[in-house]
Write a protein that holds these residues in place. Structure first.
Motif, short mmCIF file in Angstrom:
data_model
loop_
_atom_site.label_atom_id
_atom_site.label_comp_id
_atom_site.label_asym_id
_atom_site.label_seq_id
_atom_site.Cartn_x
_atom_site.Cartn_y
_atom_site.Cartn_z
N ASN A 1 0.83 -1.20 0.00
CA ASN A 1 0.00 0.00 0.00
C ASN A 1 0.86 1.25 0.00
N GLU A 2 1.94 1.21 0.80
CA GLU A 2 2.83 2.37 0.85
C GLU A 2 3.49 2.60 -0.51
N ILE B 1 2.27 1.77 -3.43
CA ILE B 1 1.25 2.28 -4.34
C ILE B 1 1.02 3.78 -4.11
N LYS B 2 0.94 4.16 -2.81
CA LYS B 2 0.75 5.58 -2.49
C LYS B 2 1.92 6.42 -2.99
N GLU B 3 3.14 5.90 -2.79
CA GLU B 3 4.32 6.64 -3.22
C GLU B 3 4.34 6.77 -4.74
N LYS C 1 1.73 6.78 -6.76
CA LYS C 1 0.71 7.76 -7.14
C LYS C 1 1.21 9.18 -6.91
N ARG C 2 1.88 9.35 -5.76
CA ARG C 2 2.39 10.71 -5.43
C ARG C 2 3.39 11.17 -6.49
N PHE D 1 -6.92 8.56 -9.41
CA PHE D 1 -6.23 8.37 -8.14
C PHE D 1 -6.37 9.57 -7.22
N ASP D 2 -6.99 10.63 -7.69
CA ASP D 2 -7.12 11.84 -6.88
C ASP D 2 -8.30 11.70 -5.94
N ASP D 3 -8.08 12.10 -4.67
CA ASP D 3 -9.16 12.10 -3.69
C ASP D 3 -10.08 13.30 -3.88
#
Length: 315
Positions: free
Chosen positions: A173-174, A176-178, A180-181, A206-208
């Motif tokens: 998950n980390e 994937i988050k990285e 996306k960032r 991917f944007d909140d």
């Protein structure tokens, strides 16, 4: 038959010498009987079920082991035989001293027991059975402890596996988050108009928050495509250039740097700075020309003045 679980030792009461039955035996036959007694006990302990058969070979061996071969005419034999003559006179084993002694241990002192086929020591049998029960209990406890330990190891292994799986999911998950960032900040791909639209739609997934206008986005895309990867320092410099010169001018400068084969952030900055000097010089000349024109036009009512050209696009 020899005992399958033949033991190397057995329990022995330290005060056996004071046992009334032993005292009576010694009183009857002398201290040598105490040695004979323990030799017989050791012999019994080595056999299966702790019993010896009432057979000729048993007493032949015992006479030899007890050292009774020369006791045939002794007062010992006479004493035992005379005392139990009514029992022994028909017995084929009465010629063996060991048989006469064992017969006395059975009938006179009740130290041994007999069923007509075997003789044994009730005390020895009781001790060995007790010891066997204790050993079985210990073995059972060890077996249960082993099973419990194995179960504990399995549970610990399962817990470690679950923890490792959870850690793996967290790490994934980390990552994937990285990813996306980085995609949202640095890793822009440069496509043509139709492809850009599809790319933007994928990024927006991917944007909140709803997509926002990013004045630097196209600049980052073009730089990544034409020049190379954007480091944090390069990103900051590009943002400053966009703020100072505008998006279109920065994009034009990137294209010019590529055309002359000097694509770098330093050369792009130099192009934009040179643009400032050119515009400053142009504006200075325009002002001089405009002054004379305005002097002439001042005589009119001002309706024939082209104010758009007069003010210029860069003011």
């Amino acid at each position: 038959h020899m005992a399958k679980d033949q033991s190397y030792y057995f329990s022995h009461d330290v005060d056996a010498f004071n046992d009334p039955k032993i005292v009576a035996m010694i009183s009857e036959y002398g201290v040598i009987a105490y040695a004979w007694w323990w030799i017989i006990i050791e012999k019994l302990a080595s056999y299966e079920d702790y019993k010896l058969p009432l057979k000729k070979y048993t007493f032949v061996a015992l006479d030899n082991e007890l050292g009774m071969k020369n006791e045939q005419n002794s007062t010992f034999v006479e004493h035992v035989f005379n005392k139990n003559e009514h029992v022994l006179e028909q017995n084929t084993f009465c010629s063996f001293c060991s048989f006469l002694f064992i017969f006395a241990l059975i009938n006179d002192f009740e130290l041994l027991a007999c069923d007509g086929e075997y003789f044994w020591s009730p005390s020895l049998t009781r001790r060995f059975e007790l010891r066997k029960a204790k050993n079985e209990e210990i073995s059972q406890k060890r077996r249960l402890a082993g099973l419990k330990s194995a179960e504990a190891r399995r549970e610990n292994k399962q817990k470690r596996t679950r923890v490792e799986q959870n850690l793996t999911r967290v790490e994934q998950n980390e990552l994937i988050k990285e990813k996306k960032r980085k995609e949202n900040i640095y890793s822009y791909s440069y496509y043509r108009d139709g492809e850009n639209q599809n790319s933007n739609e994928l990024l927006n997934m991917f944007d909140d928050e709803p997509p926002k206008t990013d004045p630097y986005k196209n600049v980052f895309k073009i730089y990544m495509n034409d020049v190379g990867e954007i480091s944090p320092m390069t990103k900051e410099k590009l943002e400053y250039l966009v703020n100072d010169f505008g998006e279109s001018e920065v994009i034009t400068a990137i294209s010019k740097s590529v055309e002359v084969g000097k694509a770098s952030i330093a050369y792009i900055t130099a192009i934009l700075n040179n643009k400032i000097r050119e515009e400053a010089a142009k504006e200075s000349g325009t002002n001089r020309r405009g002054k004379g024109t305005r002097t002439i036009k001042a005589k009119s009512d001002g309706s024939d003045v082209d104010w758009k050209n007069e003010t210029g696009e860069w003011l």
